[in-house]
Design an enzyme around this catalytic site. Structure first.
Site, PDB file in Angstrom:
ATOM      1  N   PRO A   1       0.826  -1.203   0.000  1.00 31.85           N
ATOM      2  CA  PRO A   1       0.000   0.000   0.000  1.00 31.85           C
ATOM      3  C   PRO A   1       0.865   1.260   0.000  1.00 31.85           C
ATOM      4  O   PRO A   1       1.676   1.455   0.897  1.00 31.85           O
ATOM      5  CB  PRO A   1      -0.806  -0.099   1.297  1.00 31.85           C
ATOM      6  N   GLU A   2       0.688   2.081  -1.024  1.00 32.98           N
ATOM      7  CA  GLU A   2       1.347   3.373  -1.096  1.00 32.98           C
ATOM      8  C   GLU A   2       0.247   4.436  -1.015  1.00 32.98           C
ATOM      9  O   GLU A   2      -0.886   4.116  -0.678  1.00 32.98           O
ATOM     10  CB  GLU A   2       2.154   3.476  -2.412  1.00 32.98           C
TER      11      GLU A   2
ATOM     12  N   ARG B   1       2.972 -10.559   6.895  1.00 33.31           N
ATOM     13  CA  ARG B   1       4.386 -10.450   7.306  1.00 33.31           C
ATOM     14  C   ARG B   1       4.641  -9.694   8.601  1.00 33.31           C
ATOM     15  O   ARG B   1       5.798  -9.518   8.977  1.00 33.31           O
ATOM     16  CB  ARG B   1       5.193  -9.833   6.172  1.00 33.31           C
TER      17      ARG B   1
ATOM     18  N   ARG C   1      21.299  16.346  -3.507  1.00 31.10           N
ATOM     19  CA  ARG C   1      21.562  14.915  -3.316  1.00 31.10           C
ATOM     20  C   ARG C   1      22.180  14.245  -4.536  1.00 31.10           C
ATOM     21  O   ARG C   1      21.772  14.473  -5.659  1.00 31.10           O
ATOM     22  CB  ARG C   1      20.270  14.235  -2.886  1.00 31.10           C
TER      23      ARG C   1
END
Length: 272
Positions: free
Chosen positions: A2-3, A114, A153
């Site tokens: 799930p995002e 999990r 970055r």
DNA sequence: CTTATTCCCTGATTGC
DNA sequence: TGCAATCAGGGAATAA
């Protein structure tokens, strides 16, 4: 997995079904000792009943259930978590880690193969979600902000998309889809993404998330919505898990590589 | 501050 | 066919 689109779909489902209800009982399985954070599960189960559900919001991949008395019940599904509402009690399920009954006889079932999922009962949600980056579908997410992020970055641009402190809510599926939308190679150093490509990435992130949201999320493995139904966006992804299949845009075979420790799918022709 | 690696967990997949 | 090793992945923790 799930995002943002999946968690937002669950939020909307639950919002229409459980707001106004009062929690009448809570149970946490003894085989899920890490599920409840910052307090013993027994304490959590004792505190939750009696609270009324006032609202449900979302921050990144976190669901925030607003309770009476100014308390927040925060839930993160991680990889395989499911948060389901049903009109009757939670059924037998080997992966049921927690169950909650509501004052109309319905229930919330937390199922998680999990056991990576986590929840909190907390007064101040900023202790959990305070360091997240901007919401990519809100006005807080801007091209200028994204540019500032990228120029500082040197990690692969995909690693930055996955960093929840940079942008909240993007996971492996939508990082790959966003980079395809923008025509950017996932391995490209963030600080080498050009200004025009930064604009394309900003739009590409939003498009990937909006497309998935309109399909009620992607069900590649465990994800189901707040009522237990699958999403449809897994049928429409452009690159994710399409290894060796032809790119819809140019026909080149989609490649799979490892970036930032995650399987990464891209079109070597469209994403240079 | 940054980036890379390890860990948690278990069913599915891969390799011999 | 069988069994062990590896993989998948969100994000916190740890190392460098």
């Amino acid at each position: 997995m799930p995002e943002l689109p999946e968690v937002e779909t669950i939020r909307r489902d639950l919002l229409s079904r459980i707001v106004g209800r009062t929690i009448t009982s809570a149970f946490v399985s003894s085989n899920a000792p890490r599920l409840v954070q910052l307090m013993p599960p027994a304490e959590f189960c004792k505190q939750l009943p009696g609270h009324r559900i006032e609202d449900i919001s979302r921050r990144g991949k976190y669901l925030l259930v607003h309770l009476s008395g100014g308390l927040y019940w925060i839930v993160h599904l991680r990889m395989t978590g499911r948060f389901l509402h049903r009109e009757d009690p939670c059924p037998e399920d080997p992966y049921l880690r927690a169950g909650f009954t509501l004052d109309n006889g319905s229930s919330l079932c937390f199922v998680d193969l999990r056991k990576f999922g986590t929840m909190w009962l907390i007064d101040d949600p900023s202790l959990v979600v305070g360091k997240l980056g901007p919401e990519p579908l809100s006005d807080d997410f801007t091209v200028a902000g994204l540019r500032d992020l990228l120029v500082r970055r040197s990690a692969p641009v995909k690693a930055v998309l996955l960093d929840q402190h940079a942008i909240a809510g993007i996971g492996n599926i939508y990082a790959d889809e966003a980079l395809f939308n923008a025509g950017i190679n996932p391995r490209r150093a963030a600080n080498k993404v050009s200004k025009p490509k930064t604009e394309a990435l900003h739009a590409g992130v939003r498009q990937a998330l909006l497309d998935a949201l309109s399909d009620r999320g992607s069900s590649f493995s465990d994800y189901v919505d707040g009522s237990g139904r699958s999403g449809r966006h897994q049928l429409k992804v452009k690159v994710f898990r399409r290894t060796d299949q032809p790119c819809y845009s140019c026909g080149t075979q989609i490649r799979r590589v490892k970036v930032a420790g995650r399987s990464t799918h891209f079109c070597p022709n469209c994403q240079r």
